[in-house]
Write a protein that holds these residues in place. Structure first.
Motif, PDB file in Angstrom:
ATOM      1  N   PHE A  72      63.332 110.563  -5.558  1.00  0.00           N
ATOM      2  CA  PHE A  72      61.967 110.174  -5.211  1.00  0.00           C
ATOM      3  C   PHE A  72      61.133 111.442  -5.187  1.00  0.00           C
ATOM      4  N   SER A  73      60.459 111.722  -6.302  1.00  0.00           N
ATOM      5  CA  SER A  73      59.869 113.045  -6.490  1.00  0.00           C
ATOM      6  C   SER A  73      58.682 113.324  -5.575  1.00  0.00           C
ATOM      7  N   ASN A  74      58.035 112.276  -5.062  1.00  0.00           N
ATOM      8  CA  ASN A  74      56.905 112.512  -4.157  1.00  0.00           C
ATOM      9  C   ASN A  74      57.312 112.558  -2.690  1.00  0.00           C
ATOM     10  N   MET A  75      58.614 112.524  -2.439  1.00  0.00           N
ATOM     11  CA  MET A  75      59.080 112.586  -1.061  1.00  0.00           C
ATOM     12  C   MET A  75      59.808 113.915  -0.840  1.00  0.00           C
ATOM     13  N   THR A  76      59.964 114.287   0.422  1.00  0.00           N
ATOM     14  CA  THR A  76      60.618 115.566   0.689  1.00  0.00           C
ATOM     15  C   THR A  76      62.131 115.430   0.490  1.00  0.00           C
ATOM     16  N   VAL A  77      62.791 116.578   0.435  1.00  0.00           N
ATOM     17  CA  VAL A  77      64.247 116.618   0.288  1.00  0.00           C
ATOM     18  C   VAL A  77      64.900 115.825   1.421  1.00  0.00           C
ATOM     19  N   GLY A 134      58.342 102.931   5.863  1.00  0.00           N
ATOM     20  CA  GLY A 134      57.357 103.698   5.108  1.00  0.00           C
ATOM     21  C   GLY A 134      58.020 104.470   3.978  1.00  0.00           C
ATOM     22  N   ARG A 135      59.176 105.050   4.272  1.00  0.00           N
ATOM     23  CA  ARG A 135      59.891 105.794   3.233  1.00  0.00           C
ATOM     24  C   ARG A 135      60.338 104.856   2.124  1.00  0.00           C
ATOM     25  N   ILE A 136      60.808 103.673   2.508  1.00  0.00           N
ATOM     26  CA  ILE A 136      61.242 102.715   1.488  1.00  0.00           C
ATOM     27  C   ILE A 136      60.061 102.331   0.591  1.00  0.00           C
ATOM     28  N   LEU A 137      58.902 102.074   1.186  1.00  0.00           N
ATOM     29  CA  LEU A 137      57.739 101.696   0.386  1.00  0.00           C
ATOM     30  C   LEU A 137      57.401 102.799  -0.617  1.00  0.00           C
ATOM     31  N   ARG A 138      57.432 104.052  -0.146  1.00  0.00           N
ATOM     32  CA  ARG A 138      57.095 105.152  -1.046  1.00  0.00           C
ATOM     33  C   ARG A 138      58.175 105.362  -2.095  1.00  0.00           C
ATOM     34  N   SER A 139      59.433 105.122  -1.712  1.00  0.00           N
ATOM     35  CA  SER A 139      60.498 105.311  -2.695  1.00  0.00           C
ATOM     36  C   SER A 139      60.441 104.229  -3.780  1.00  0.00           C
ATOM     37  N   ILE A 140      59.996 103.025  -3.403  1.00  0.00           N
ATOM     38  CA  ILE A 140      59.825 101.961  -4.397  1.00  0.00           C
ATOM     39  C   ILE A 140      58.803 102.421  -5.426  1.00  0.00           C
ATOM     40  N   HIS A 141      57.758 103.060  -4.927  1.00  0.00           N
ATOM     41  CA  HIS A 141      56.695 103.585  -5.783  1.00  0.00           C
ATOM     42  C   HIS A 141      57.252 104.619  -6.767  1.00  0.00           C
ATOM     43  N   ASP A 142      58.168 105.466  -6.281  1.00  0.00           N
ATOM     44  CA  ASP A 142      58.722 106.533  -7.115  1.00  0.00           C
ATOM     45  C   ASP A 142      59.797 106.038  -8.072  1.00  0.00           C
ATOM     46  N   SER A 143      60.757 105.275  -7.562  1.00  0.00           N
ATOM     47  CA  SER A 143      61.825 104.756  -8.414  1.00  0.00           C
ATOM     48  C   SER A 143      62.405 103.501  -7.779  1.00  0.00           C
ATOM     49  N   GLU A 144      62.056 102.384  -8.382  1.00  0.00           N
ATOM     50  CA  GLU A 144      62.525 101.113  -7.845  1.00  0.00           C
ATOM     51  C   GLU A 144      64.036 101.008  -7.959  1.00  0.00           C
ATOM     52  N   ILE A 145      64.550 101.444  -9.115  1.00  0.00           N
ATOM     53  CA  ILE A 145      65.978 101.321  -9.370  1.00  0.00           C
ATOM     54  C   ILE A 145      66.762 102.258  -8.445  1.00  0.00           C
ATOM     55  N   GLY A 146      66.206 103.437  -8.215  1.00  0.00           N
ATOM     56  CA  GLY A 146      66.840 104.380  -7.290  1.00  0.00           C
ATOM     57  C   GLY A 146      66.914 103.806  -5.886  1.00  0.00           C
ATOM     58  N   THR A 147      65.851 103.155  -5.463  1.00  0.00           N
ATOM     59  CA  THR A 147      65.808 102.568  -4.123  1.00  0.00           C
ATOM     60  C   THR A 147      66.836 101.452  -3.987  1.00  0.00           C
ATOM     61  N   GLU A 148      66.882 100.596  -4.991  1.00  0.00           N
ATOM     62  CA  GLU A 148      67.806  99.462  -4.986  1.00  0.00           C
ATOM     63  C   GLU A 148      69.252  99.941  -4.900  1.00  0.00           C
ATOM     64  N   THR A 149      69.546 101.022  -5.637  1.00  0.00           N
ATOM     65  CA  THR A 149      70.892 101.577  -5.673  1.00  0.00           C
ATOM     66  C   THR A 149      71.370 102.012  -4.289  1.00  0.00           C
ATOM     67  N   LEU A 150      70.417 102.419  -3.429  1.00  0.00           N
ATOM     68  CA  LEU A 150      70.798 102.889  -2.106  1.00  0.00           C
ATOM     69  C   LEU A 150      71.034 101.734  -1.134  1.00  0.00           C
ATOM     70  N   GLY A 151      71.023 100.511  -1.657  1.00  0.00           N
ATOM     71  CA  GLY A 151      71.345  99.367  -0.807  1.00  0.00           C
ATOM     72  C   GLY A 151      70.123  98.678  -0.222  1.00  0.00           C
ATOM     73  N   VAL A 152      68.940  99.024  -0.745  1.00  0.00           N
ATOM     74  CA  VAL A 152      67.718  98.408  -0.231  1.00  0.00           C
ATOM     75  C   VAL A 152      67.354  97.191  -1.076  1.00  0.00           C
ATOM     76  N   ASN A 153      67.138  96.064  -0.398  1.00  0.00           N
ATOM     77  CA  ASN A 153      66.657  94.879  -1.090  1.00  0.00           C
ATOM     78  C   ASN A 153      65.157  95.069  -1.318  1.00  0.00           C
ATOM     79  N   VAL A 154      64.836  95.648  -2.467  1.00  0.00           N
ATOM     80  CA  VAL A 154      63.465  96.055  -2.760  1.00  0.00           C
ATOM     81  C   VAL A 154      62.490  94.868  -2.680  1.00  0.00           C
ATOM     82  N   THR A 155      62.898  93.750  -3.250  1.00  0.00           N
ATOM     83  CA  THR A 155      62.017  92.576  -3.253  1.00  0.00           C
ATOM     84  C   THR A 155      61.651  92.171  -1.834  1.00  0.00           C
ATOM     85  N   LYS A 156      62.635  92.214  -0.936  1.00  0.00           N
ATOM     86  CA  LYS A 156      62.389  91.820   0.453  1.00  0.00           C
ATOM     87  C   LYS A 156      61.277  92.669   1.073  1.00  0.00           C
ATOM     88  N   PHE A 157      61.328  93.972   0.829  1.00  0.00           N
ATOM     89  CA  PHE A 157      60.319  94.850   1.426  1.00  0.00           C
ATOM     90  C   PHE A 157      58.953  94.678   0.768  1.00  0.00           C
TER      91      PHE A 157
END
Lengths: 346, 255
Positions: free
Chosen positions: B91-96, A189-212
């Motif tokens: 991720f601005s819509n998520m918590t710290v 769930g967090r990954i899905l929401r982080s994709i929404h916020d910043s795809e590039i940020g999510t990818e950088t953390l080692g998440v295969n965004v496309t897979k999710f």
């Protein structure tokens, strides 16, 4: 130590209890067959819109083609049971697995696209599936539709019975809610929401965004397929126009009206639009003598009004903290703003 | 000290413009290397090539002797390289807490189905992510902000948050794109403190920065770029005395 899930997202049993109570109480106050049919259809549509809420609200990927997956589920169930006498339960399972695989393969290609282009691609998928449903008439019965789809029965219980089917459908909705909130309240769930916020940020953390993205697209398609199978066995007749783009748009309206960032919003939106639909039809026929699809005009108007005045949907008007499974969704930004932001890229 | 990161002849051409031209250097284990240069010198382009956001026109990047240029962005985190962004990608819509927990993704196996069916592994993953995030946030004195919306934080705190997210899974190489930009003096010192603490623990850093005082204090070695070309490399003392560097910063006339 307190459960990590509770620390992050609070408890959800109150919402569950409210939901179950409502499902149990409704049959006590409703006696009309007409309203029962409506409640059953709302349940079936909720299965689809909950999946769409995961896809659109959480992962931020749009689909205007989900009617196609409903159609695939309905037709796999219909064709296998009518033409090949396969058990309805087996057919339903085959439909879900097949739809998951088809959506996964499609998703791997189209989810590389963004925003409006993705929306157009999903419309194209819907059209292709529609053409196939009409064209493969040896199996599907073509434009004339497929008749004689059997009712379901479970351990000797006749699910052709309205009340039985009502409880059956809403039990499935509950399982879908449970499964979906399990996902939302986890790292996925967090990954899905982080994709929404910043795809590039999510990818950088080692998440295969496309897979999710693809996995959630396929999961929402599988929900749609399940709903399609239930629809086929309930109505006993299916025809291609039911699964055309206009239905995809209707589903989108339901999710947006309810509030795209919450699966409870999907349920509220679905119920509201279904009731509104009946009201419009009744008023249109009785007072204005309109027989066309006047609902479509109203949907357009509703979308515009919702986007302007209640971008968080109906669930945003209510006290979200009490019913939303995700605390932080209350502060979620306006959807329009989000789209602009996500197009900015890095 | 073995070479953790080795950059060989990295070049990037955008059409007719050569943004980075044949740049080579290395980062040793437990070393802090800074890349400096005037605006438009190609620092960010170099950074983006190393972290696989853009592909080099020529040259290669090796990490622990293995070629990493051309690999997917998400692969790099798994190898042990993390990075922050000049313009912040929190991720601005998520918590710290959720933000920093996202930083542990590399070690999390949960997928859509294991989450949906709530298999035992999910609980383990959640507890690991929570503990790791809590530890880092406590270390960075942000434990009173756990449930704050990241987008509501001040710029300085957002910067700290992104740093926390980048270090939470203990990567070997941490790449920071202007970690001090926009921070006040106190915040800058705190950040520098975190970096040298992590260096003590054996982490390596590659960072781009403009604040000279910080660079001179932190860096073991400095690589200087000008117009895409490496014009100097050396210890802070050597760089301060280097004529080419002085002229690049102050102009030819100043010499």
């Amino acid at each position: 130590m307190e459960k990590v899930e509770t620390i992050l997202y609070g408890r959800r049993w109150k919402s569950f209890l409210g939901f179950i109570a409502l499902i149990l109480i409704l049959p006590l106050v409703v006696s009309s067959q007409y309203v029962f049919t409506l409640l059953i259809l709302i349940g079936i549509y909720c299965i689809i819109t909950i999946g769409l809420s995961l896809l659109i609200g959480y992962a931020g990927q749009i689909s205007i083609g989900h009617a196609a997956f409903v159609g695939i589920g309905a037709y796999v169930s219909g064709v296998l049971t009518v033409k090949y006498s396969v058990s309805p339960w087996v057919a339903m399972g085959i439909g879900m697995v097949a739809t998951f695989i088809i959506a996964y393969l499609i998703g791997m290609q189209v989810l590389k696209l963004k925003g409006h282009i993705l929306a157009l691609a999903t419309i194209a998928i819907n059209i292709i599936v529609y053409i196939l449903l009409v064209g493969l008439s040896d199996y599907t019965g073509g434009a004339g539709g497929l008749v004689g789809i059997p009712n379901l029965s479970l351990l000797g219980l006749d699910l052709g019975n309205q009340v039985n089917f009502y409880f059956f459908v809403w039990s499935i909705v509950f399982v879908v809610i449970l499964f979906s909130t399990n996902i939302i309240r986890s790292s996925v769930g967090r990954i899905l929401r982080s994709i929404h916020d910043s795809e590039i940020g999510t990818e950088t953390l080692g998440v295969n965004v496309t897979k999710f993205k693809v996995a959630i697209f396929a999961l929402s398609a599988m929900y749609a397929s399940l709903a399609g199978s239930l629809y086929a066995h309930y109505i006993n007749f299916i025809a291609p126009p039911t699964f055309y783009i206009s239905f995809s748009i209707l589903l989108l309206v339901m999710v947006m009206v309810g509030g795209v960032h919450s699966i409870w919003g999907a349920i509220i939106g679905t119920a509201s639009i279904m009731f509104l639909n009946e009201v419009i039809r009744f008023v249109g026929h009785t007072y204005f003598n309109i027989n066309g699809e006047v609902e479509i005009v109203v949907y357009g108007l509703i979308i515009i009004l919702v986007m302007i005045f209640i971008p968080k949907g109906l669930v945003g008007i209510l006290d979200v903290r009490k019913i939303s499974p995700v605390k932080s969704s209350i502060k979620k930004d306006v959807t329009i703003k989000k789209n602009v932001a996500s197009e900015k890229g890095v | 000290m073995g070479n953790l990161l080795q950059v060989n002849g990295l070049t990037k051409k955008f059409g007719g413009v050569t943004a980075v031209n044949d740049v080579s250097f290395h980062v040793g284990e437990g070393e802090i290397v800074a890349v400096i240069g005037p605006n438009g010198a190609g620092k960010t382009t170099l950074f983006n090539m190393i972290s696989s956001y853009i592909q080099p026109t020529d040259g290669e990047v090796l990490f622990k002797g293995k070629k990493i240029s051309g690999r997917k962005i998400f692969d790099l985190a798994h190898l042990g390289i993390s990075r922050t962004f000049q313009n912040l990608q929190i991720f601005s819509n998520m918590t710290v807490l959720e933000n920093v927990m996202m930083g542990t993704s590399v070690n999390i196996k949960t997928n859509v189905f294991s989450a949906g069916f709530r298999l035992p592994t999910v609980k383990r993953d959640e507890e690991y992510a929570y503990k790791a995030a809590y530890e880092v946030l406590t270390m960075m004195e942000m434990s009173d902000l756990l449930h704050e919306q990241a987008g509501q934080l001040s710029y300085g705190l957002q910067k700290k948050l992104e740093f926390a997210r980048a270090i939470v899974y203990k990567p070997q190489l941490i790449m920071l794109d202007e970690p001090m930009a926009g921070l006040n003096d106190a915040e800058t010192n705190t950040m520098a403190g975190y970096i040298s603490d992590l260096k003590e623990k054996g982490h390596s850093f590659l960072f781009v920065e403009h604040k000279m005082a910080t660079i001179m204090q932190l860096a073991d070695r400095i690589v200087v770029l000008d117009f895409g070309t490496k014009i100097a490399e050396g210890t802070p003392d050597e760089i301060q005395k280097n004529e080419k560097v002085i002229s690049a910063y102050l102009g030819e006339e100043a010499i």
